[in-house]
Design a protein around this motif. Sequence first.
Motif, PDB file in Angstrom:
ATOM      1  N   GLY A 190      -0.394  -5.704   7.043  1.00 32.90           N
ATOM      2  CA  GLY A 190      -0.794  -7.090   7.295  1.00 32.90           C
ATOM      3  C   GLY A 190      -1.971  -7.174   8.244  1.00 32.90           C
ATOM      4  N   ARG A 191      -1.957  -6.353   9.266  1.00 32.30           N
ATOM      5  CA  ARG A 191      -3.082  -6.339  10.207  1.00 32.30           C
ATOM      6  C   ARG A 191      -4.357  -5.856   9.524  1.00 32.30           C
ATOM      7  NH1 ARG A 191       0.624  -4.152  15.097  1.00 32.30           N
ATOM      8  NH2 ARG A 191       1.197  -6.202  15.906  1.00 32.30           N
ATOM      9  N   ARG A 192      -4.211  -4.856   8.638  1.00 34.73           N
ATOM     10  CA  ARG A 192      -5.391  -4.349   7.921  1.00 34.73           C
ATOM     11  C   ARG A 192      -5.925  -5.375   6.924  1.00 34.73           C
ATOM     12  NH1 ARG A 192      -2.082   0.188   7.932  1.00 34.73           N
ATOM     13  NH2 ARG A 192      -1.481  -0.131   5.750  1.00 34.73           N
ATOM     14  N   ASP A 232       0.845  -1.198   0.000  1.00 34.68           N
ATOM     15  CA  ASP A 232       0.000   0.000   0.000  1.00 34.68           C
ATOM     16  C   ASP A 232       0.883   1.252   0.000  1.00 34.68           C
ATOM     17  OD1 ASP A 232       0.918   0.205   2.638  1.00 34.68           O
ATOM     18  OD2 ASP A 232      -1.021  -0.285   3.528  1.00 34.68           O
ATOM     19  N   ASP A 233       0.248   2.407  -0.025  1.00 35.85           N
ATOM     20  CA  ASP A 233       0.999   3.669  -0.120  1.00 35.85           C
ATOM     21  C   ASP A 233       1.969   3.858   1.041  1.00 35.85           C
ATOM     22  OD1 ASP A 233      -0.246   4.296  -2.501  1.00 35.85           O
ATOM     23  OD2 ASP A 233      -1.778   5.573  -1.569  1.00 35.85           O
ATOM     24  N   ALA A 239      10.010  -0.079   6.823  1.00 33.17           N
ATOM     25  CA  ALA A 239       9.318  -1.006   5.918  1.00 33.17           C
ATOM     26  C   ALA A 239       8.676  -2.146   6.705  1.00 33.17           C
ATOM     27  CB  ALA A 239      10.287  -1.558   4.871  1.00 33.17           C
ATOM     28  N   ALA A 240       9.378  -2.662   7.707  1.00 30.57           N
ATOM     29  CA  ALA A 240       8.826  -3.745   8.528  1.00 30.57           C
ATOM     30  C   ALA A 240       7.594  -3.266   9.293  1.00 30.57           C
ATOM     31  CB  ALA A 240       9.882  -4.275   9.488  1.00 30.57           C
ATOM     32  N   LEU A 241       7.649  -2.088   9.853  1.00 22.11           N
ATOM     33  CA  LEU A 241       6.505  -1.549  10.595  1.00 22.11           C
ATOM     34  C   LEU A 241       5.320  -1.283   9.668  1.00 22.11           C
ATOM     35  CD1 LEU A 241       8.377   0.863  13.037  1.00 22.11           C
ATOM     36  CD2 LEU A 241       7.293  -1.336  13.584  1.00 22.11           C
ATOM     37  N   ALA A 242       5.583  -0.727   8.501  1.00 19.94           N
ATOM     38  CA  ALA A 242       4.501  -0.466   7.540  1.00 19.94           C
ATOM     39  C   ALA A 242       3.906  -1.782   7.050  1.00 19.94           C
ATOM     40  CB  ALA A 242       5.035   0.356   6.364  1.00 19.94           C
ATOM     41  N   GLY A 243       4.747  -2.771   6.798  1.00 18.82           N
ATOM     42  CA  GLY A 243       4.262  -4.083   6.364  1.00 18.82           C
ATOM     43  C   GLY A 243       3.430  -4.762   7.427  1.00 18.82           C
ATOM     44  N   ARG A 244       3.851  -4.660   8.673  1.00 18.99           N
ATOM     45  CA  ARG A 244       3.078  -5.244   9.767  1.00 18.99           C
ATOM     46  C   ARG A 244       1.715  -4.564   9.881  1.00 18.99           C
ATOM     47  NH1 ARG A 244       5.454  -4.720  15.529  1.00 18.99           N
ATOM     48  NH2 ARG A 244       7.021  -6.109  14.683  1.00 18.99           N
ATOM     49  N   ALA A 245       1.699  -3.241   9.787  1.00 21.33           N
ATOM     50  CA  ALA A 245       0.430  -2.507   9.863  1.00 21.33           C
ATOM     51  C   ALA A 245      -0.485  -2.899   8.701  1.00 21.33           C
ATOM     52  CB  ALA A 245       0.691  -1.000   9.866  1.00 21.33           C
ATOM     53  N   ALA A 288      -5.542  -8.776   7.139  1.00 23.82           N
ATOM     54  CA  ALA A 288      -5.714 -10.117   7.714  1.00 23.82           C
ATOM     55  C   ALA A 288      -7.122 -10.666   7.546  1.00 23.82           C
ATOM     56  CB  ALA A 288      -5.312 -10.113   9.190  1.00 23.82           C
ATOM     57  N   ALA A 289      -8.132  -9.855   7.772  1.00 25.40           N
ATOM     58  CA  ALA A 289      -9.510 -10.349   7.659  1.00 25.40           C
ATOM     59  C   ALA A 289      -9.829 -10.751   6.228  1.00 25.40           C
ATOM     60  CB  ALA A 289     -10.495  -9.291   8.149  1.00 25.40           C
ATOM     61  N   ALA A 290      -9.362  -9.983   5.245  1.00 26.65           N
ATOM     62  CA  ALA A 290      -9.616 -10.315   3.837  1.00 26.65           C
ATOM     63  C   ALA A 290      -8.896 -11.608   3.449  1.00 26.65           C
ATOM     64  CB  ALA A 290      -9.173  -9.175   2.924  1.00 26.65           C
ATOM     65  N   VAL A 291      -7.681 -11.780   3.937  1.00 24.55           N
ATOM     66  CA  VAL A 291      -6.938 -13.010   3.647  1.00 24.55           C
ATOM     67  C   VAL A 291      -7.646 -14.207   4.283  1.00 24.55           C
ATOM     68  CG1 VAL A 291      -4.759 -14.246   4.033  1.00 24.55           C
ATOM     69  CG2 VAL A 291      -4.724 -11.844   3.328  1.00 24.55           C
ATOM     70  N   ALA A 292      -8.073 -14.051   5.534  1.00 25.59           N
ATOM     71  CA  ALA A 292      -8.774 -15.152   6.213  1.00 25.59           C
ATOM     72  C   ALA A 292     -10.066 -15.504   5.481  1.00 25.59           C
ATOM     73  CB  ALA A 292      -9.064 -14.768   7.664  1.00 25.59           C
ATOM     74  N   ALA A 293     -10.826 -14.496   5.064  1.00 25.69           N
ATOM     75  CA  ALA A 293     -12.080 -14.751   4.341  1.00 25.69           C
ATOM     76  C   ALA A 293     -11.810 -15.462   3.020  1.00 25.69           C
ATOM     77  CB  ALA A 293     -12.824 -13.438   4.096  1.00 25.69           C
ATOM     78  N   PHE A 294     -10.766 -15.058   2.316  1.00 30.08           N
ATOM     79  CA  PHE A 294     -10.403 -15.713   1.057  1.00 30.08           C
ATOM     80  C   PHE A 294     -10.061 -17.180   1.298  1.00 30.08           C
ATOM     81  CE2 PHE A 294      -6.895 -17.160  -1.665  1.00 30.08           C
ATOM     82  CZ  PHE A 294      -7.511 -17.131  -2.898  1.00 30.08           C
ATOM     83  N   LEU A 295      -9.277 -17.446   2.325  1.00 25.87           N
ATOM     84  CA  LEU A 295      -8.893 -18.831   2.618  1.00 25.87           C
ATOM     85  C   LEU A 295     -10.094 -19.674   3.015  1.00 25.87           C
ATOM     86  CD1 LEU A 295      -5.532 -18.148   4.472  1.00 25.87           C
ATOM     87  CD2 LEU A 295      -5.843 -19.041   2.148  1.00 25.87           C
ATOM     88  N   VAL A 296     -11.017 -19.106   3.770  1.00 27.27           N
ATOM     89  CA  VAL A 296     -12.241 -19.833   4.147  1.00 27.27           C
ATOM     90  C   VAL A 296     -13.064 -20.133   2.893  1.00 27.27           C
ATOM     91  CG1 VAL A 296     -14.468 -19.579   5.332  1.00 27.27           C
ATOM     92  CG2 VAL A 296     -12.342 -19.018   6.520  1.00 27.27           C
ATOM     93  N   ARG A 297     -13.231 -19.121   2.008  1.00 27.93           N
ATOM     94  CA  ARG A 297     -13.979 -19.345   0.760  1.00 27.93           C
ATOM     95  C   ARG A 297     -13.305 -20.407  -0.098  1.00 27.93           C
ATOM     96  NH1 ARG A 297     -14.038 -13.783   0.744  1.00 27.93           N
ATOM     97  NH2 ARG A 297     -12.538 -13.712  -0.966  1.00 27.93           N
TER      98      ARG A 297
END
Length: 167
Positions: free
Chosen positions: A117-119, A89-90, A109-115, A121-130
């Motif tokens: 990733g947290r944003r 992301d930006d 970069a690590a802090l921005a990537g972690r942030a 996470a729900a979309a990734v989890a939903a994709f994996l469930v689907r």
Amino acid sequence: MFDRDSGAHPVDAVAASCAVPGAWPPVTIGGRRYMDGGIGSTINLAVADDCDAAVVLVPAGVSAPSSFGARPAAEIAAFGGAALSVFADDESLAAFGSNPLDPRCRTAAALAGRAQGRREAAAVAAFLVRSQARRSRARRVATDVLVAIASAAERDAAGRHRGLGSG
């Protein structure tokens, strides 16, 4: 691709992954020369060609050019299974700076990537469930088809058996 069964020592595999033309020389492992996988593709999605679904983390922007081959978005679009792509992301792109190999960018970069990733996470989890649900439905359909075929074969065999006895 190196894994625990490839015979490559982890230090050699990491060194090969860092071998970028003009920066570090190729690394010889088992008589072959290796370079960073990003030389052929920035995401290497082809290694997942036997998968039904893939989550693709792209440490670049959606419109990032590729020096070698298709842009990541085009490679993801061509994937044969379901794919969820998470592009930097930006905030992450800003943290990378103009030279992502600059060690001074690592913490930001690590802090921005972690942030991010947290944003995401729900979309990734939903994709994996689907994706799991699709696989389960596909298995149920395949099982239903096999049961139907077996039932038809049994009926056919029983009909032939009855026909043989009456003739």
